[in-house]
Scaffold this motif. Structure first.
Motif, PDB file in Angstrom:
ATOM      1  N   LEU A 262     -11.929   4.737   3.614  1.00 48.69           N
ATOM      2  CA  LEU A 262     -11.796   3.936   2.400  1.00 48.69           C
ATOM      3  C   LEU A 262     -13.106   3.929   1.620  1.00 48.69           C
ATOM      4  O   LEU A 262     -13.107   4.091   0.393  1.00 48.69           O
ATOM      5  CB  LEU A 262     -11.362   2.514   2.750  1.00 48.69           C
ATOM      6  N   ARG A 263     -14.223   3.770   2.319  1.00 46.69           N
ATOM      7  CA  ARG A 263     -15.535   3.805   1.653  1.00 46.69           C
ATOM      8  C   ARG A 263     -15.770   5.165   1.003  1.00 46.69           C
ATOM      9  O   ARG A 263     -16.265   5.248  -0.114  1.00 46.69           O
ATOM     10  CB  ARG A 263     -16.650   3.492   2.648  1.00 46.69           C
ATOM     11  N   ALA A 264     -15.399   6.232   1.694  1.00 50.91           N
ATOM     12  CA  ALA A 264     -15.615   7.582   1.179  1.00 50.91           C
ATOM     13  C   ALA A 264     -14.740   7.861  -0.041  1.00 50.91           C
ATOM     14  O   ALA A 264     -15.204   8.480  -1.007  1.00 50.91           O
ATOM     15  CB  ALA A 264     -15.340   8.615   2.274  1.00 50.91           C
ATOM     16  N   PHE A 265     -13.497   7.410  -0.011  1.00 54.64           N
ATOM     17  CA  PHE A 265     -12.616   7.612  -1.162  1.00 54.64           C
ATOM     18  C   PHE A 265     -13.162   6.885  -2.389  1.00 54.64           C
ATOM     19  O   PHE A 265     -13.096   7.394  -3.508  1.00 54.64           O
ATOM     20  CB  PHE A 265     -11.185   7.161  -0.851  1.00 54.64           C
ATOM     21  N   ILE A 266     -13.745   5.712  -2.174  1.00 52.22           N
ATOM     22  CA  ILE A 266     -14.348   4.972  -3.281  1.00 52.22           C
ATOM     23  C   ILE A 266     -15.596   5.695  -3.769  1.00 52.22           C
ATOM     24  O   ILE A 266     -15.775   5.909  -4.976  1.00 52.22           O
ATOM     25  CB  ILE A 266     -14.667   3.527  -2.854  1.00 52.22           C
ATOM     26  N   ALA A 267     -16.461   6.098  -2.850  1.00 50.07           N
ATOM     27  CA  ALA A 267     -17.715   6.756  -3.216  1.00 50.07           C
ATOM     28  C   ALA A 267     -17.483   8.066  -3.963  1.00 50.07           C
ATOM     29  O   ALA A 267     -18.223   8.392  -4.904  1.00 50.07           O
ATOM     30  CB  ALA A 267     -18.559   7.015  -1.970  1.00 50.07           C
TER      31      ALA A 267
ATOM     32  N   THR B  23      -0.499   0.518   8.351  1.00 47.29           N
ATOM     33  CA  THR B  23      -0.445   0.788   6.916  1.00 47.29           C
ATOM     34  C   THR B  23      -1.876   0.849   6.409  1.00 47.29           C
ATOM     35  O   THR B  23      -2.819   0.504   7.121  1.00 47.29           O
ATOM     36  CB  THR B  23       0.319  -0.319   6.169  1.00 47.29           C
ATOM     37  N   VAL B  24      -2.046   1.251   5.170  1.00 46.07           N
ATOM     38  CA  VAL B  24      -3.393   1.336   4.610  1.00 46.07           C
ATOM     39  C   VAL B  24      -4.072  -0.034   4.636  1.00 46.07           C
ATOM     40  O   VAL B  24      -5.293  -0.126   4.792  1.00 46.07           O
ATOM     41  CB  VAL B  24      -3.384   1.977   3.198  1.00 46.07           C
ATOM     42  N   GLU B  25      -3.292  -1.105   4.525  1.00 41.48           N
ATOM     43  CA  GLU B  25      -3.867  -2.442   4.592  1.00 41.48           C
ATOM     44  C   GLU B  25      -4.463  -2.745   5.968  1.00 41.48           C
ATOM     45  O   GLU B  25      -5.375  -3.569   6.079  1.00 41.48           O
ATOM     46  CB  GLU B  25      -2.799  -3.513   4.287  1.00 41.48           C
TER      47      GLU B  25
ATOM     48  N   PRO C 144      -2.985   5.918  -0.933  1.00 41.50           N
ATOM     49  CA  PRO C 144      -2.669   5.370   0.389  1.00 41.50           C
ATOM     50  C   PRO C 144      -2.091   6.423   1.344  1.00 41.50           C
ATOM     51  O   PRO C 144      -2.476   6.485   2.513  1.00 41.50           O
ATOM     52  CB  PRO C 144      -1.652   4.268   0.089  1.00 41.50           C
ATOM     53  N   GLY C 145      -1.203   7.264   0.842  1.00 45.77           N
ATOM     54  CA  GLY C 145      -0.638   8.320   1.684  1.00 45.77           C
ATOM     55  C   GLY C 145      -1.675   9.349   2.078  1.00 45.77           C
ATOM     56  O   GLY C 145      -1.688   9.840   3.213  1.00 45.77           O
ATOM     57  N   MET C 146      -2.549   9.698   1.148  1.00 46.51           N
ATOM     58  CA  MET C 146      -3.631  10.642   1.460  1.00 46.51           C
ATOM     59  C   MET C 146      -4.560  10.063   2.520  1.00 46.51           C
ATOM     60  O   MET C 146      -4.951  10.750   3.474  1.00 46.51           O
ATOM     61  CB  MET C 146      -4.442  10.964   0.202  1.00 46.51           C
ATOM     62  N   VAL C 147      -4.922   8.797   2.360  1.00 39.38           N
ATOM     63  CA  VAL C 147      -5.825   8.141   3.314  1.00 39.38           C
ATOM     64  C   VAL C 147      -5.203   8.091   4.700  1.00 39.38           C
ATOM     65  O   VAL C 147      -5.862   8.400   5.702  1.00 39.38           O
ATOM     66  CB  VAL C 147      -6.200   6.725   2.823  1.00 39.38           C
TER      67      VAL C 147
ATOM     68  N   GLY D 221       0.809  -1.218   0.000  1.00 39.77           N
ATOM     69  CA  GLY D 221       0.000   0.000   0.000  1.00 39.77           C
ATOM     70  C   GLY D 221       0.838   1.262   0.000  1.00 39.77           C
ATOM     71  O   GLY D 221       0.608   2.175  -0.789  1.00 39.77           O
ATOM     72  N   ALA D 222       1.807   1.336   0.893  1.00 37.86           N
ATOM     73  CA  ALA D 222       2.703   2.500   0.919  1.00 37.86           C
ATOM     74  C   ALA D 222       3.546   2.449  -0.349  1.00 37.86           C
ATOM     75  O   ALA D 222       4.080   1.412  -0.708  1.00 37.86           O
ATOM     76  CB  ALA D 222       3.590   2.474   2.159  1.00 37.86           C
ATOM     77  N   ARG D 223       3.633   3.575  -1.020  1.00 34.84           N
ATOM     78  CA  ARG D 223       4.294   3.610  -2.329  1.00 34.84           C
ATOM     79  C   ARG D 223       5.599   4.377  -2.277  1.00 34.84           C
ATOM     80  O   ARG D 223       5.759   5.313  -1.503  1.00 34.84           O
ATOM     81  CB  ARG D 223       3.380   4.303  -3.350  1.00 34.84           C
TER      82      ARG D 223
END
Length: 155
Positions: A88-93, A73-75, A104-107, A34-36
């Motif tokens: 995560l739900r909001a980023f998808i929506a 981590t994001v995971e 991932p960094g933003m989240v 997840g972390a890039r």
């Protein structure tokens, strides 16, 4: 050198050089992708994870220096009941990620913000994300996603 990392609630014995960046250990030793890797100098935010709840640029911190800190981590980002985190739900929506490299960094940065400031203003969201770069220009959708998650998390 062998040391222990507490990542996403699980302790891992790590055998790596003293100066190996946390990002490399997460990706190469633990299989957490997840972390890039973005800039490699801690300025873009793509590698952000949480250390004891605060954002940490994993590309510039030696994994061996983290000691007993709890890393997320994001995971490992979950709601209190273990379900998918509202962020995560909001980023998808909101379709907040165009290429999604920065997401991932933003989240993770947003998760730290919402933990300390449950109902942030738009200015506070912008300030928190100021050091996270998005080349696609998805900032407006990212801000809307954080606002959506804040509403869902509100008591």
């Amino acid at each position: 050198m062998t040391f222990t990392l507490n990542v996403n609630g699980t302790k891992h014995a790590i055998d790596a050089e003293d100066d190996t960046p946390l990002l490399y250990v997460l990706r190469d030793e633990l299989g957490l992708h997840g972390a890039r890797y973005g800039c490699g100098v801690g300025q873009c935010g793509a590698c952000t994870v949480l250390s004891n709840g605060s954002p940490l640029r994993s590309c510039v911190v030696p994994a061996s220096a983290l000691g007993e800190r709890s890393l997320t981590t994001v995971e490992g980002l979950r709601a209190e009941d273990g379900s998918q985190h509202p962020l995560l739900r909001a980023f998808i929506a909101e379709q907040a990620g165009q290429c999604a490299y920065c997401i991932p960094g933003m989240v993770m940065t947003a998760a730290a913000l919402l933990k300390h400031t449950p109902q942030p203003t738009e200015a506070q969201i912008h300030a928190a994300l100021d050091a996270n770069l998005c080349r696609c220009g998805s900032h407006n959708r990212i801000v809307r996603a954080i606002q959506r998650a804040a509403k869902e998390l509100a008591p």
